[in-house]
Structure formats: C-alpha cells, structure tokens
Design a protein around this motif. Structure first.
Motif, mmCIF file in Angstrom:
data_model
loop_
_atom_site.group_PDB
_atom_site.id
_atom_site.type_symbol
_atom_site.label_atom_id
_atom_site.label_comp_id
_atom_site.label_asym_id
_atom_site.label_seq_id
_atom_site.Cartn_x
_atom_site.Cartn_y
_atom_site.Cartn_z
ATOM 1 N N SER A 26 0.866 -1.174 0.000
ATOM 2 C CA SER A 26 0.000 0.000 0.000
ATOM 3 C C SER A 26 0.897 1.217 0.000
ATOM 4 C CB SER A 26 -0.937 0.006 1.211
ATOM 5 O OG SER A 26 -0.202 -0.085 2.409
ATOM 6 N N ARG A 27 0.293 2.374 -0.148
ATOM 7 C CA ARG A 27 1.070 3.603 -0.233
ATOM 8 C C ARG A 27 0.553 4.614 0.783
ATOM 9 N NH1 ARG A 27 3.008 6.334 -5.801
ATOM 10 N NH2 ARG A 27 4.054 4.316 -5.752
ATOM 11 N N LEU A 54 -3.747 6.807 3.262
ATOM 12 C CA LEU A 54 -3.310 5.439 3.045
ATOM 13 C C LEU A 54 -4.207 4.794 2.003
ATOM 14 C CD1 LEU A 54 -1.552 2.990 3.952
ATOM 15 C CD2 LEU A 54 -3.359 2.474 5.608
ATOM 16 N N GLY A 55 -3.577 4.190 1.003
ATOM 17 C CA GLY A 55 -4.372 3.538 -0.034
ATOM 18 C C GLY A 55 -3.525 2.606 -0.871
ATOM 19 N N ILE A 56 -4.148 1.958 -1.843
ATOM 20 C CA ILE A 56 -3.452 1.072 -2.766
ATOM 21 C C ILE A 56 -2.670 1.928 -3.754
ATOM 22 C CG2 ILE A 56 -3.752 -0.708 -4.533
ATOM 23 C CD1 ILE A 56 -6.367 -1.442 -3.148
ATOM 24 N N PRO A 93 -5.193 -4.550 -6.753
ATOM 25 C CA PRO A 93 -5.957 -4.621 -5.504
ATOM 26 C C PRO A 93 -5.949 -6.027 -4.939
ATOM 27 C CG PRO A 93 -7.193 -3.494 -7.240
ATOM 28 C CD PRO A 93 -6.019 -4.159 -7.892
ATOM 29 N N GLY A 128 -9.045 -3.184 0.470
ATOM 30 C CA GLY A 128 -8.852 -2.381 1.671
ATOM 31 C C GLY A 128 -9.358 -0.974 1.458
ATOM 32 N N ASP A 173 -9.497 3.179 1.364
ATOM 33 C CA ASP A 173 -8.684 4.352 1.074
ATOM 34 C C ASP A 173 -8.991 5.325 2.208
ATOM 35 O OD1 ASP A 173 -7.598 6.723 0.169
ATOM 36 O OD2 ASP A 173 -8.109 6.358 -1.918
ATOM 37 N N SER A 231 -14.474 2.255 0.905
ATOM 38 C CA SER A 231 -14.108 0.856 0.724
ATOM 39 C C SER A 231 -15.147 0.181 -0.142
ATOM 40 C CB SER A 231 -14.016 0.142 2.082
ATOM 41 O OG SER A 231 -13.688 -1.216 1.909
#
Length: 259
Positions: free
Chosen positions: A74-75, A91-93, A99, A104, A106, A126
């Motif tokens: 994740s980033r 925080l997100g993909i 995915p 998950g 965001d 989500s």
C-alpha cells in the motif's frame, strides 16, 4: 429509522498520555534518515523494513512511502506534518497496483495539535466486494478536548462516526462518564436509517430486529473492552523511551542484543 444504545466500561487515559504518545510518534519518525535507495535508517544504524520513501522529501507534504504488509503493498502519502498545527496522511493502494482479493479502504486521517491533541478526523471509502458497484464511505470525528470535559449526551457527543451505503446510513455517537475508580462508562448510540426506496420499508424490520441488534452491539463493545482497547491503553501509558523503542522495533526490527 431505529436507534440502539449500550454502555461499556473502558479503561481511561489522560490527555497528557495521548499527547506524549503523539509527540513521540512525530519525533521517532523525524529521527529516521532517508537513504539513497529510499530506505529509512534509525540513529542506531538499523534500516527500516516497513516503510520506503518513494517520492518527495521525508515527512514533507507530498512525500510518498511504500508500505510492506502481509496483505499486499500500500502507499502512504503525507498531506501535512506539523505537530503544532495539523498532521495528515492518506493510506491507499498504489496507483497502478493490483488490488488485493479483499479490497482495503482508502483512508485519510488528520490530527490537529499533536502537542495538545484537539481533534481527530478520519474519512475513508471501501468497496464491499471485488467488482462491487457500490462501496461504503465513512467518517469519524473525535473532539478530544470535549471528550475529557464530559460534555456528554447524544447532542454533544465528542465522538461521531457515520457510514453511508446507497441502501442504508449508520451513525454512531459516543460519550463518556468517569467512574469512581477512574475508568470510563462510555455510552454508545447506534442509529440505522434506510435510504432511497428502502427508507419507508426499513422501519418495521429494524424494529423487529431490535433485540438481535442490541445483543450484537453489546457483544462488539465487550470485545472492544477486552481486547483492542486494553492494548491501546497499554501503549499510550508507556514511558516515552519505551514507546520509542517499540516504534523503532516495528519500523526496523528488533535491535541486536549486546553480548
């Protein structure tokens, strides 16, 4: 619309303990030094294995980090970093990433005043399932100053969380009262409302399910009181030196033992 209410006993923490933990987190992150390959190195020479700086300057707005996790990469994006003002991260993909099977959220989190925490805001989205057409959006607002003043009551609840789906809206309000032993009695009020075409049809089923919903709510709150909340309290009550050690162990792995 249906409304349910339960009260749970939780261990308490002080404003000072929360502030110390927030400041220590900031100082620990600021003590890490980015290397040419993006890894982050602690003052004792250990290299971080959980975070890697991908873009931007360390902890400056616009900085982007890759996070290594068991459920996939994740980033983390830094939107703001100011312990006297506001610290905000997202925080997100990663863009272009694959995915995971269970999507998950965001999530964006904002903390006002780490040195004297005032307000925590979280919002996120989500997908309910892979390929789902409709996801869930949620927000949480915790007025930390009001929490300890015990303004109390649903109208002045210091914690308000909402979740929205095209078919339903949920709202949670919580407020504490201090017990004689120093712990909290936290009252949690859950309101469920149908949306769209389901709104006039949802009232009867929600009322018929009252007993089952209230039992489930009580069960979840008791689980919170027994498991995740005690672990959070133990962390917030740690001396700052011990909290820093644990944070660095998480970022970099345990330090080598001296012989």
């Amino acid at each position: 619309m249906a409304r349910y209410r339960q009260t749970v006993q939780l261990r308490s923490v002080t404003p000072r303990q929360v502030a110390d933990a927030a400041v220590e987190f900031h100082e620990t992150m600021e003590s890490l030094r980015p290397q040419d390959d993006g890894s982050l190195r602690a003052a004792d020479g250990r290299t971080g294995r959980q975070l890697r700086l991908l873009e931007g300057e360390h902890l400056r707005p616009g900085a982007q980090y890759g996070i290594r996790a068991d459920d996939g990469p994740s980033r983390l994006n830094v939107l703001a970093w100011d312990r006297r003002g506001e610290t905000a991260v997202r925080l997100g993909i990663p863009e272009g990433g694959t995915p995971p099977e269970e999507p998950g959220p965001d999530v964006e989190a904002r903390l006002a005043g780490a040195e004297r925490p005032r307000l925590l805001r979280i919002r996120g989205t989500s997908e309910s399932a892979p390929g789902a057409r409709h996801g869930v959006t949620g927000t949480l607002r915790l007025d930390l100053e009001r929490w300890w003043t015990e303004a109390g009551g649903p109208r002045q609840a210091p914690l308000i969380a909402r979740a929205e789906h095209p078919m339903a809206r949920l709202e949670v309000r919580a407020w504490p009262r201090t017990r004689p032993d120093g712990d909290w009695d936290v009252t949690v009020q859950l309101t469920v409302t149908g949306r769209g075409l389901l709104r006039p049809l949802a009232a009867v089923p929600l009322q018929l399910a009252r007993g089952r919903v209230e039992r489930k709510l009580a069960q979840r709150l008791e689980e919170l009181a027994r498991t995740s909340w005690p672990a959070t309290v133990d962390m917030l009550r740690l001396p700052r030196a011990e909290l820093r050690r644990r944070l660095l162990d998480w970022f970099c792995g345990p330090a080598a033992q001296e012989s």
